[in-house]
Design an enzyme around this catalytic site. Structure first.
Site, PDB file in Angstrom:
ATOM      1  N   GLU A  45     -45.464 -19.513  14.217  1.00  0.00           N
ATOM      2  CA  GLU A  45     -47.023 -18.538  13.616  1.00  0.00           C
ATOM      3  C   GLU A  45     -46.692 -18.825  12.537  1.00  0.00           C
ATOM      4  O   GLU A  45     -47.520 -18.077  11.992  1.00  0.00           O
ATOM      5  CB  GLU A  45     -46.082 -17.860  14.511  1.00  0.00           C
ATOM      6  CG  GLU A  45     -45.180 -16.839  13.797  1.00  0.00           C
ATOM      7  CD  GLU A  45     -43.894 -17.076  13.808  1.00  0.00           C
ATOM      8  OE1 GLU A  45     -42.766 -17.137  13.032  1.00  0.00           O
ATOM      9  OE2 GLU A  45     -43.359 -18.023  14.691  1.00  0.00           O
ATOM     10  N   HIS A 102     -41.057 -21.611  12.380  1.00  0.00           N
ATOM     11  CA  HIS A 102     -41.501 -21.030  13.266  1.00  0.00           C
ATOM     12  C   HIS A 102     -43.126 -20.821  13.441  1.00  0.00           C
ATOM     13  O   HIS A 102     -43.989 -21.485  12.769  1.00  0.00           O
ATOM     14  CB  HIS A 102     -41.804 -19.425  12.462  1.00  0.00           C
ATOM     15  CG  HIS A 102     -40.331 -18.884  11.917  1.00  0.00           C
ATOM     16  ND1 HIS A 102     -40.053 -17.709  12.976  1.00  0.00           N
ATOM     17  CD2 HIS A 102     -39.636 -19.036  11.304  1.00  0.00           C
ATOM     18  CE1 HIS A 102     -39.538 -17.024  12.648  1.00  0.00           C
ATOM     19  NE2 HIS A 102     -38.891 -18.079  11.666  1.00  0.00           N
ATOM     20  N   CYS A 109     -37.259 -19.524  16.783  1.00  0.00           N
ATOM     21  CA  CYS A 109     -35.935 -19.191  15.575  1.00  0.00           C
ATOM     22  C   CYS A 109     -34.831 -18.310  16.169  1.00  0.00           C
ATOM     23  O   CYS A 109     -34.241 -18.910  16.638  1.00  0.00           O
ATOM     24  CB  CYS A 109     -36.550 -18.222  14.313  1.00  0.00           C
ATOM     25  SG  CYS A 109     -35.171 -18.491  13.141  1.00  0.00           S
TER      26      CYS A 109
END
Length: 201
Positions: A185, A183, A79
């Site tokens: 994650e 993202h 990001c």
């Protein structure tokens, strides 16, 4: 060991939790020596470009990140971490980025019915042979939160794009340096697969 760089402007714990889930040894650290001695490094980030660069400078980590990029060891920006790898951003004119890649970060154009920031799930298209975006399906969905995107000088580094009012380049890859606008994650099984690919490098 994977070093997750702590410079005061990152989504550190969600990245650490994802790596823990994958049984990858990692450490959240702002110590330059620890970062340089790690096997792999992640530069996460949420927030504004200018503030993040100030935090990196205050932490004495600007040259550390540049050294990692030149070292040959895998470096992943996430990001805002992607934005910081470029030379400048329209978000904070006059502030220099890390300059690992040539180009700038520009604002997503406003169009009728288009919400800015681009937030939520969207599909991506992988447009080159990518070492970290392999084996993630033909039209994978990932999670975004951003108002700015990459305008790279060298188009050959772009590894994926998405459509949001127009084509937006959202991932880069060159040699040992990788970065994603989305993202991993927070992107479910697809994101875990991408992080696994990074861990395996």
């Amino acid at each position: 060991m994977i070093a997750i760089i702590d410079y005061g402007a990152g989504n550190l714990h969600s990245v650490k939790n994802a790596l823990d889930f994958l049984n990858a040894e990692s450490i959240v650290t702002g110590d330059s020596e620890t970062i340089l001695n790690a096997d792999k490094v992640i530069l996460p980030g949420v927030g504004a470009f200018g503030d993040a660069m100030k935090c990196l400078e205050k932490s004495g980590l600007v040259e550390t990140v540049k050294a990692v990029a030149k070292s040959g060891k895998p470096l992943l920006g996430i990001c805002l971490g992607l934005h910081l790898m470029f030379e400048e951003s329209d978000e904070t004119p006059g502030v220099k980025g890390l300059g690992i890649f040539k180009g700038k970060i520009v604002k997503i154009p406003e169009k009728d019915g288009l919400k800015i920031p681009h937030m939520g799930w969207n599909s991506i298209t992988v447009n080159k042979n990518s070492r970290i975006l392999k084996n993630i399906g033909s039209e994978p969905y990932v999670y975004f939160v951003h108002s700015y995107y990459v305008n790279a000088e060298d188009e050959s580094i772009i590894s994926a794009y998405t459509e949001y009012g127009q084509k937006l380049d959202i991932a880069v890859e060159k040699d040992n340096v990788f970065a994603t606008q989305f993202h991993p994650e927070k992107s479910g099984e697809t994101g875990m697969a991408i992080l696994k690919n990074f861990i395996a490098l």
